[in-house]
Design a protein around this motif. Structure first.
Motif, PDB file in Angstrom:
ATOM      1  N   ALA A  89       3.117   8.450   0.057  1.00  0.00           N
ATOM      2  CA  ALA A  89       3.371   8.269   1.621  1.00  0.00           C
ATOM      3  C   ALA A  89       3.644   6.839   2.035  1.00  0.00           C
ATOM      4  CB  ALA A  89       2.607   8.782   2.490  1.00  0.00           C
ATOM      5  N   GLY A  90       2.748   5.918   1.736  1.00  0.00           N
ATOM      6  CA  GLY A  90       2.732   4.414   2.034  1.00  0.00           C
ATOM      7  C   GLY A  90       3.981   3.802   1.464  1.00  0.00           C
ATOM      8  N   LEU A  91       4.129   4.048   0.224  1.00  0.00           N
ATOM      9  CA  LEU A  91       5.304   3.400  -0.511  1.00  0.00           C
ATOM     10  C   LEU A  91       6.505   3.608   0.113  1.00  0.00           C
ATOM     11  CD1 LEU A  91       4.209   3.327  -4.184  1.00  0.00           C
ATOM     12  CD2 LEU A  91       4.229   1.460  -2.778  1.00  0.00           C
ATOM     13  N   ASP A  92       6.675   5.017   0.430  1.00  0.00           N
ATOM     14  CA  ASP A  92       8.212   5.302   0.734  1.00  0.00           C
ATOM     15  C   ASP A  92       8.243   5.107   2.445  1.00  0.00           C
ATOM     16  OD1 ASP A  92       9.102   6.436  -1.226  1.00  0.00           O
ATOM     17  OD2 ASP A  92       8.347   8.355  -1.319  1.00  0.00           O
ATOM     18  N   THR A  93       7.177   4.827   3.129  1.00  0.00           N
ATOM     19  CA  THR A  93       7.116   4.264   4.421  1.00  0.00           C
ATOM     20  C   THR A  93       7.548   3.081   4.523  1.00  0.00           C
ATOM     21  OG1 THR A  93       5.170   5.885   5.211  1.00  0.00           O
ATOM     22  CG2 THR A  93       6.189   4.253   6.657  1.00  0.00           C
ATOM     23  N   GLY A  94       7.538   2.216   3.207  1.00  0.00           N
ATOM     24  CA  GLY A  94       7.941   0.866   3.413  1.00  0.00           C
ATOM     25  C   GLY A  94       7.137  -0.182   2.860  1.00  0.00           C
ATOM     26  N   ALA A  95       5.862   0.387   2.449  1.00  0.00           N
ATOM     27  CA  ALA A  95       4.826  -0.539   1.938  1.00  0.00           C
ATOM     28  C   ALA A  95       5.369  -1.115   0.578  1.00  0.00           C
ATOM     29  CB  ALA A  95       3.362   0.011   1.771  1.00  0.00           C
ATOM     30  N   ASP A  96       4.758  -2.308   0.348  1.00  0.00           N
ATOM     31  CA  ASP A  96       5.281  -3.008  -1.030  1.00  0.00           C
ATOM     32  C   ASP A  96       4.238  -2.871  -2.171  1.00  0.00           C
ATOM     33  OD1 ASP A  96       7.918  -4.498   0.252  1.00  0.00           O
ATOM     34  OD2 ASP A  96       6.163  -4.571   1.757  1.00  0.00           O
TER      35      ASP A  96
ATOM     36  N   GLY B  90      -0.025 -10.372 -15.354  1.00  0.00           N
ATOM     37  CA  GLY B  90       1.407  -9.931 -15.418  1.00  0.00           C
ATOM     38  C   GLY B  90       2.146 -10.324 -14.153  1.00  0.00           C
ATOM     39  N   LEU B  91       1.385 -10.013 -13.290  1.00  0.00           N
ATOM     40  CA  LEU B  91       2.008 -10.378 -11.753  1.00  0.00           C
ATOM     41  C   LEU B  91       2.392 -11.892 -11.727  1.00  0.00           C
ATOM     42  CD1 LEU B  91      -0.165  -8.412  -9.455  1.00  0.00           C
ATOM     43  CD2 LEU B  91       2.003  -7.964  -9.689  1.00  0.00           C
ATOM     44  N   ASP B  92       1.599 -12.838 -12.345  1.00  0.00           N
ATOM     45  CA  ASP B  92       1.837 -14.125 -12.303  1.00  0.00           C
ATOM     46  C   ASP B  92       3.021 -14.416 -13.108  1.00  0.00           C
ATOM     47  OD1 ASP B  92       0.626 -14.816 -10.168  1.00  0.00           O
ATOM     48  OD2 ASP B  92      -1.407 -14.879 -11.128  1.00  0.00           O
ATOM     49  N   THR B  93       3.269 -13.778 -14.364  1.00  0.00           N
ATOM     50  CA  THR B  93       4.326 -13.959 -15.313  1.00  0.00           C
ATOM     51  C   THR B  93       5.546 -13.548 -14.689  1.00  0.00           C
ATOM     52  OG1 THR B  93       2.861 -13.573 -17.044  1.00  0.00           O
ATOM     53  CG2 THR B  93       5.209 -13.603 -17.475  1.00  0.00           C
ATOM     54  N   GLY B  94       5.578 -12.498 -13.563  1.00  0.00           N
ATOM     55  CA  GLY B  94       6.851 -12.339 -13.028  1.00  0.00           C
ATOM     56  C   GLY B  94       6.892 -10.865 -12.865  1.00  0.00           C
ATOM     57  N   ALA B  95       5.940  -9.864 -12.989  1.00  0.00           N
ATOM     58  CA  ALA B  95       6.197  -8.773 -12.778  1.00  0.00           C
ATOM     59  C   ALA B  95       6.148  -8.275 -11.516  1.00  0.00           C
ATOM     60  CB  ALA B  95       4.903  -7.751 -13.659  1.00  0.00           C
ATOM     61  N   ASP B  96       6.782  -7.112 -11.109  1.00  0.00           N
ATOM     62  CA  ASP B  96       7.155  -7.220  -9.585  1.00  0.00           C
ATOM     63  C   ASP B  96       5.982  -5.975  -9.197  1.00  0.00           C
ATOM     64  OD1 ASP B  96       9.752  -8.326  -8.908  1.00  0.00           O
ATOM     65  OD2 ASP B  96       9.989  -7.511 -10.672  1.00  0.00           O
ATOM     66  N   ASP B  97       5.469  -5.355 -10.284  1.00  0.00           N
ATOM     67  CA  ASP B  97       4.450  -4.248  -9.906  1.00  0.00           C
ATOM     68  C   ASP B  97       3.622  -3.798 -11.240  1.00  0.00           C
ATOM     69  OD1 ASP B  97       3.110  -2.428  -8.514  1.00  0.00           O
ATOM     70  OD2 ASP B  97       4.916  -1.733  -7.483  1.00  0.00           O
ATOM     71  N   TYR B  98       2.627  -3.013 -10.990  1.00  0.00           N
ATOM     72  CA  TYR B  98       2.027  -2.589 -12.159  1.00  0.00           C
ATOM     73  C   TYR B  98       1.677  -1.131 -11.711  1.00  0.00           C
ATOM     74  CZ  TYR B  98      -2.416  -3.570 -10.328  1.00  0.00           C
ATOM     75  OH  TYR B  98      -3.538  -3.621  -9.442  1.00  0.00           O
ATOM     76  N   LEU B  99       1.034  -0.579 -12.755  1.00  0.00           N
ATOM     77  CA  LEU B  99       0.539   0.804 -12.517  1.00  0.00           C
ATOM     78  C   LEU B  99      -0.347   1.080 -13.738  1.00  0.00           C
ATOM     79  CD1 LEU B  99       1.199   2.757 -10.550  1.00  0.00           C
ATOM     80  CD2 LEU B  99       2.959   3.868 -11.705  1.00  0.00           C
ATOM     81  N   GLY B 100      -1.468   1.451 -13.380  1.00  0.00           N
ATOM     82  CA  GLY B 100      -2.700   1.628 -14.370  1.00  0.00           C
ATOM     83  C   GLY B 100      -2.374   3.158 -14.908  1.00  0.00           C
ATOM     84  N   ASP B 104       0.800   8.940 -12.196  1.00  0.00           N
ATOM     85  CA  ASP B 104       1.419  10.059 -11.491  1.00  0.00           C
ATOM     86  C   ASP B 104       3.038   9.850 -11.677  1.00  0.00           C
ATOM     87  OD1 ASP B 104       0.717  12.311  -9.159  1.00  0.00           O
ATOM     88  OD2 ASP B 104       2.642  11.599  -9.256  1.00  0.00           O
ATOM     89  N   LEU B 105       3.611  10.841 -12.201  1.00  0.00           N
ATOM     90  CA  LEU B 105       5.018  10.747 -12.255  1.00  0.00           C
ATOM     91  C   LEU B 105       5.909  10.488 -10.974  1.00  0.00           C
ATOM     92  CD1 LEU B 105       6.109  13.020 -15.163  1.00  0.00           C
ATOM     93  CD2 LEU B 105       6.440  10.397 -14.973  1.00  0.00           C
ATOM     94  N   ASP B 106       5.446  11.107  -9.891  1.00  0.00           N
ATOM     95  CA  ASP B 106       5.937  10.900  -8.621  1.00  0.00           C
ATOM     96  C   ASP B 106       5.840   9.507  -7.915  1.00  0.00           C
ATOM     97  OD1 ASP B 106       7.053  13.399  -8.122  1.00  0.00           O
ATOM     98  OD2 ASP B 106       5.169  14.259  -7.471  1.00  0.00           O
ATOM     99  N   GLU B 107       4.484   8.905  -8.629  1.00  0.00           N
ATOM    100  CA  GLU B 107       4.333   7.780  -8.165  1.00  0.00           C
ATOM    101  C   GLU B 107       5.024   6.704  -8.750  1.00  0.00           C
ATOM    102  OE1 GLU B 107      -0.019   6.643  -8.250  1.00  0.00           O
ATOM    103  OE2 GLU B 107       0.335   4.896  -7.331  1.00  0.00           O
ATOM    104  N   VAL B 108       5.314   6.846  -9.955  1.00  0.00           N
ATOM    105  CA  VAL B 108       6.254   5.868 -10.614  1.00  0.00           C
ATOM    106  C   VAL B 108       7.572   5.804  -9.793  1.00  0.00           C
ATOM    107  CG1 VAL B 108       7.188   5.398 -13.045  1.00  0.00           C
ATOM    108  CG2 VAL B 108       5.068   6.325 -12.818  1.00  0.00           C
ATOM    109  N   ALA B 109       8.043   7.061  -9.628  1.00  0.00           N
ATOM    110  CA  ALA B 109       9.443   7.019  -9.188  1.00  0.00           C
ATOM    111  C   ALA B 109       9.372   6.348  -7.842  1.00  0.00           C
ATOM    112  CB  ALA B 109       9.811   8.682  -8.884  1.00  0.00           C
ATOM    113  N   ALA B 110       8.325   6.680  -7.110  1.00  0.00           N
ATOM    114  CA  ALA B 110       8.220   6.149  -5.548  1.00  0.00           C
ATOM    115  C   ALA B 110       8.104   4.356  -5.909  1.00  0.00           C
ATOM    116  CB  ALA B 110       7.129   6.436  -4.777  1.00  0.00           C
ATOM    117  N   ARG B 111       7.299   3.845  -6.551  1.00  0.00           N
ATOM    118  CA  ARG B 111       7.369   2.581  -6.770  1.00  0.00           C
ATOM    119  C   ARG B 111       8.661   1.750  -7.462  1.00  0.00           C
ATOM    120  NH1 ARG B 111       2.556  -0.500  -7.571  1.00  0.00           N
ATOM    121  NH2 ARG B 111       1.654   0.241  -5.661  1.00  0.00           N
ATOM    122  N   LEU B 112       9.285   2.797  -8.133  1.00  0.00           N
ATOM    123  CA  LEU B 112      10.526   2.191  -8.526  1.00  0.00           C
ATOM    124  C   LEU B 112      11.447   2.200  -7.350  1.00  0.00           C
ATOM    125  CD1 LEU B 112      11.039   3.898 -12.102  1.00  0.00           C
ATOM    126  CD2 LEU B 112      10.749   1.397 -11.450  1.00  0.00           C
ATOM    127  N   ARG B 113      11.583   3.187  -6.581  1.00  0.00           N
ATOM    128  CA  ARG B 113      12.523   3.107  -5.366  1.00  0.00           C
ATOM    129  C   ARG B 113      12.091   1.954  -4.720  1.00  0.00           C
ATOM    130  NH1 ARG B 113      11.801   8.713  -5.409  1.00  0.00           N
ATOM    131  NH2 ARG B 113       9.987   8.764  -4.123  1.00  0.00           N
TER     132      ARG B 113
END
Lengths: 220, 220
Positions: A89-96, B90-100, B104-113
């Motif tokens: 929900a957070g990410l889709d609300t616009g969290a980074d 990773g973040l300091d090398t230039g990644a924009d995000d990570y996931l452990g 959750d597939l929905d979460e991957v999608a949300a983060r990519l969006r």
DNA sequence: ATCAGGCTTAAGGCAGACTTAAGGATGGCA
DNA sequence: TGCCATCCTTAAGTCTGCCTTAAGCCTGAT
């Protein structure tokens, strides 16, 4: 780098504030949605650390109203350990970004660096300009490969300048990046630090634009 | 939305591919650093999902070489459950995000969006006319690529003129742009500044319209 | 030819920036 | 705890470049 922390738990709040200061950020803190909204309307921050559970509402509401008024400040959410639904929900609300509690202070700092960097349209963390290198993750500066010892203020000023090479930054803007609310400055401190930076980095790098501010100059 | 997945575990890879497809992405997949590098050099993606542990090296190396060649494609890192150190690196090398893992597939999608949304959009308002360029954010003026040093008043006058190329502006109008209410001017200051501007920018640019004012002339 | 408007030049004043130094705060270390 | 080093802020004095002013010259229009 100016960060706003929105967190009601006093222990966490102070911990964050101190931890971020050590990593080179300037952190201000508030403890409710209401305060956060008020402050955000009047001040710009480089990023926000936002707790979801607040005494007078959800951090999501703060986030939502920010985005509605086109405030794109990067936001790092603090969520419960396993609140996957909250996170989505957070990410889709616009969290980074988000972080589950409990968190590691170094990681908060790293994530903030990543957010700020991304918001600036850069993909590399290390800033380079001419023969200068500035590595925010290590708070390290090199000039032509040689490490340069800079104090905290000097480092912060150089950081701001290198984040916008060529751009003129007023003393006022620089002060806003360096000082939190409790520590406003009433003097020519910035001028003095610029002076020290110049003597450490050599001349010809930091240009004065009279009546406007300072910038990293285009050429020798 | 075109996504590249770099993941050696076949189960995960296919799961991601299907999951992202359901969320509306188009996903391609490779399983090694070598393949990833080869593909990335020839195709543009909207984002990358990158595993850290790969059979022929670390995903960080892929990331690093991307950033070195100025490829700013957003990258979502997949890390081990609690590899805090990896994440920071990773973040300091230039990644924009990570996931452990596990994720959750929905979460991957949300983060990519979120990543793709972030990556889009940024613009600047530079004024250009003939071989002059004026960049308000940098308070910088270039003439045929060469920076020109202008004082504050000179800059302001040029700014006004370039904002309305071809249009005639009276001295009165120009003064109004330059001076606040408290500081009205009683002299030929504008004329003097115009004179300095002409000597810095070269002749033939600022035309005088006798009795009316000044403008940027149409031709050489 | 005359005159008003524009151009050129130079000087003086001033605001803003630089430099330097001192005193206080802070943090590390014994 | 007390000492020392470092850093930060303040403040005062100096310096510099920009802006305005003003005076005289030039130019185009009538």
């Amino acid at each position: 780098m100016r960060i706003l922390i929105v967190e009601d738990d006093a222990v966490l709040r102070d911990g964050l504030k101190v931890g971020l200061a050590i990593s080179g950020f300037t952190a201000d803190a508030v403890e409710s949605c209401e305060e956060a909204n008020a402050v955000l309307k009047n001040h710009a921050f480089d990023a926000l650390v936002l707790d979801l559970m607040l005494p007078d509402g959800s951090g999501l509401d703060v986030l939502k109203s920010m985005r509605e008024r086109r405030d794109d400040t990067p936001v790092l959410l603090l969520t419960a350990r396993d609140g996957v639904a909250d996170r989505i929900a957070g990410l889709d609300t616009g969290a980074d970004d988000y972080l589950g509690k409990p968190f590691d202070l170094d990681e908060v700092a790293a994530r903030l660096r990543a957010l700020v960097r991304r918001a600036g349209g850069r993909s590399r963390t290390v800033l380079e300009w001419r023969h200068l290198r500035l590595d925010p993750s290590a708070q390290l500066v090199e000039r032509g490969g040689e490490p340069v010892r800079l104090s905290r203020r000097e480092y912060s000023i150089l950081h701001v300048l290198m984040a916008h090479p060529g751009r003129v930054l007023s003393k006022r803007q620089i002060e806003e990046k360096l000082y939190g609310w409790q520590e406003e400055v009433e003097s020519n401190a910035v001028e003095v630090h610029i002076h020290h930076l110049r003597s450490k980095l050599g001349p010809g790098l930091i240009e004065t634009v009279r009546g406007i501010g300072y910038r990293l100059g285009e050429e020798a």
